[in-house]
Scaffold this motif. Structure first.
Motif, PDB file in Angstrom:
ATOM      1  N   ILE A   1      12.404   6.723  -8.156  1.00  0.00           N
ATOM      2  CA  ILE A   1      11.120   7.133  -7.575  1.00  0.00           C
ATOM      3  C   ILE A   1      11.350   8.244  -6.543  1.00  0.00           C
ATOM      4  O   ILE A   1      10.635   9.227  -6.505  1.00  0.00           O
ATOM      5  CB  ILE A   1      10.412   5.935  -6.906  1.00  0.00           C
ATOM      6  N   ARG A   2      12.363   8.081  -5.740  1.00  0.00           N
ATOM      7  CA  ARG A   2      12.637   9.081  -4.695  1.00  0.00           C
ATOM      8  C   ARG A   2      13.024  10.432  -5.277  1.00  0.00           C
ATOM      9  O   ARG A   2      12.781  11.465  -4.671  1.00  0.00           O
ATOM     10  CB  ARG A   2      13.741   8.575  -3.783  1.00  0.00           C
ATOM     11  N   ARG A   3      13.654  10.425  -6.444  1.00  0.00           N
ATOM     12  CA  ARG A   3      14.096  11.690  -7.054  1.00  0.00           C
ATOM     13  C   ARG A   3      12.962  12.417  -7.765  1.00  0.00           C
ATOM     14  O   ARG A   3      13.126  13.579  -8.131  1.00  0.00           O
ATOM     15  CB  ARG A   3      15.224  11.412  -8.057  1.00  0.00           C
TER      16      ARG A   3
ATOM     17  N   THR B   1       1.963   9.207  -6.189  1.00  0.00           N
ATOM     18  CA  THR B   1       2.271  10.617  -5.965  1.00  0.00           C
ATOM     19  C   THR B   1       3.609  11.048  -6.554  1.00  0.00           C
ATOM     20  O   THR B   1       3.889  12.237  -6.612  1.00  0.00           O
ATOM     21  CB  THR B   1       2.262  10.953  -4.460  1.00  0.00           C
ATOM     22  N   ALA B   2       4.414  10.105  -7.001  1.00  0.00           N
ATOM     23  CA  ALA B   2       5.753  10.450  -7.498  1.00  0.00           C
ATOM     24  C   ALA B   2       5.729  11.020  -8.907  1.00  0.00           C
ATOM     25  O   ALA B   2       6.643  11.739  -9.291  1.00  0.00           O
ATOM     26  CB  ALA B   2       6.661   9.222  -7.463  1.00  0.00           C
ATOM     27  N   GLY B   3       4.723  10.690  -9.673  1.00  0.00           N
ATOM     28  CA  GLY B   3       4.695  11.163 -11.051  1.00  0.00           C
ATOM     29  C   GLY B   3       5.779  10.515 -11.899  1.00  0.00           C
ATOM     30  O   GLY B   3       6.278  11.123 -12.844  1.00  0.00           O
TER      31      GLY B   3
ATOM     32  N   ALA C   1       0.830  -1.213   0.000  1.00  0.00           N
ATOM     33  CA  ALA C   1       0.000   0.000   0.000  1.00  0.00           C
ATOM     34  C   ALA C   1       0.863   1.260   0.000  1.00  0.00           C
ATOM     35  O   ALA C   1       0.582   2.210  -0.742  1.00  0.00           O
ATOM     36  CB  ALA C   1      -0.930  -0.006   1.212  1.00  0.00           C
ATOM     37  N   GLN C   2       1.934   1.261   0.787  1.00  0.00           N
ATOM     38  CA  GLN C   2       2.788   2.443   0.830  1.00  0.00           C
ATOM     39  C   GLN C   2       3.565   2.621  -0.467  1.00  0.00           C
ATOM     40  O   GLN C   2       3.766   3.747  -0.929  1.00  0.00           O
ATOM     41  CB  GLN C   2       3.739   2.371   2.029  1.00  0.00           C
ATOM     42  N   ILE C   3       3.984   1.511  -1.056  1.00  0.00           N
ATOM     43  CA  ILE C   3       4.678   1.605  -2.345  1.00  0.00           C
ATOM     44  C   ILE C   3       3.738   2.151  -3.402  1.00  0.00           C
ATOM     45  O   ILE C   3       4.097   3.043  -4.175  1.00  0.00           O
ATOM     46  CB  ILE C   3       5.272   0.239  -2.754  1.00  0.00           C
ATOM     47  N   GLU C   4       2.507   1.643  -3.453  1.00  0.00           N
ATOM     48  CA  GLU C   4       1.535   2.128  -4.435  1.00  0.00           C
ATOM     49  C   GLU C   4       1.245   3.610  -4.233  1.00  0.00           C
ATOM     50  O   GLU C   4       1.152   4.362  -5.209  1.00  0.00           O
ATOM     51  CB  GLU C   4       0.257   1.295  -4.362  1.00  0.00           C
TER      52      GLU C   4
END
Length: 99
Positions: free
Chosen positions: A93-95, A28-30, A20-23
């Motif tokens: 994803i983090r960037r 939200t990461a775009g 769920a957190q990954i999804e």
């Protein structure tokens, strides 16, 4: 019976929250479709290793469940720790700026 209960505990308190957190992070990461698919594939491929680790190390299991649930452990880090080949798409994803 114990095996079924153990799998339910893992699914309920470890895998479902991680997924769920990954999804949510992916939504939200775009990020590009390619990166999203890579990270989703990583989380799927990490599952057997995480099950094995959870069965062998109850302290890791408890601290990981508590960490993910409380937000102190990033679920992406849990996946990357099991599959180092997933670090690159996870870092991508983090960037990404939040959408």
């Amino acid at each position: 019976m114990v095996d079924t209960f153990f799998h339910w505990l893992l699914a309920t308190f470890l895998f479902n929250p991680i997924q769920a957190q990954i999804e949510e992070r992916l939504r939200t990461a775009g990020a590009s479709i390619q990166i999203v698919e890579q990270v989703q594939s990583c989380s799927t491929r990490a599952a057997p290793a995480l099950v094995r680790k959870a069965g062998e190390d109850w302290i890791w299991t408890a601290t990981t469940i508590i960490g993910v649930a409380s937000g102190t452990t990033d679920p992406l880090d849990v996946v990357a720790a099991e599959l180092p080949s997933c670090r690159a798409p996870i870092e991508a994803i983090r960037r990404q700026p939040a959408a």
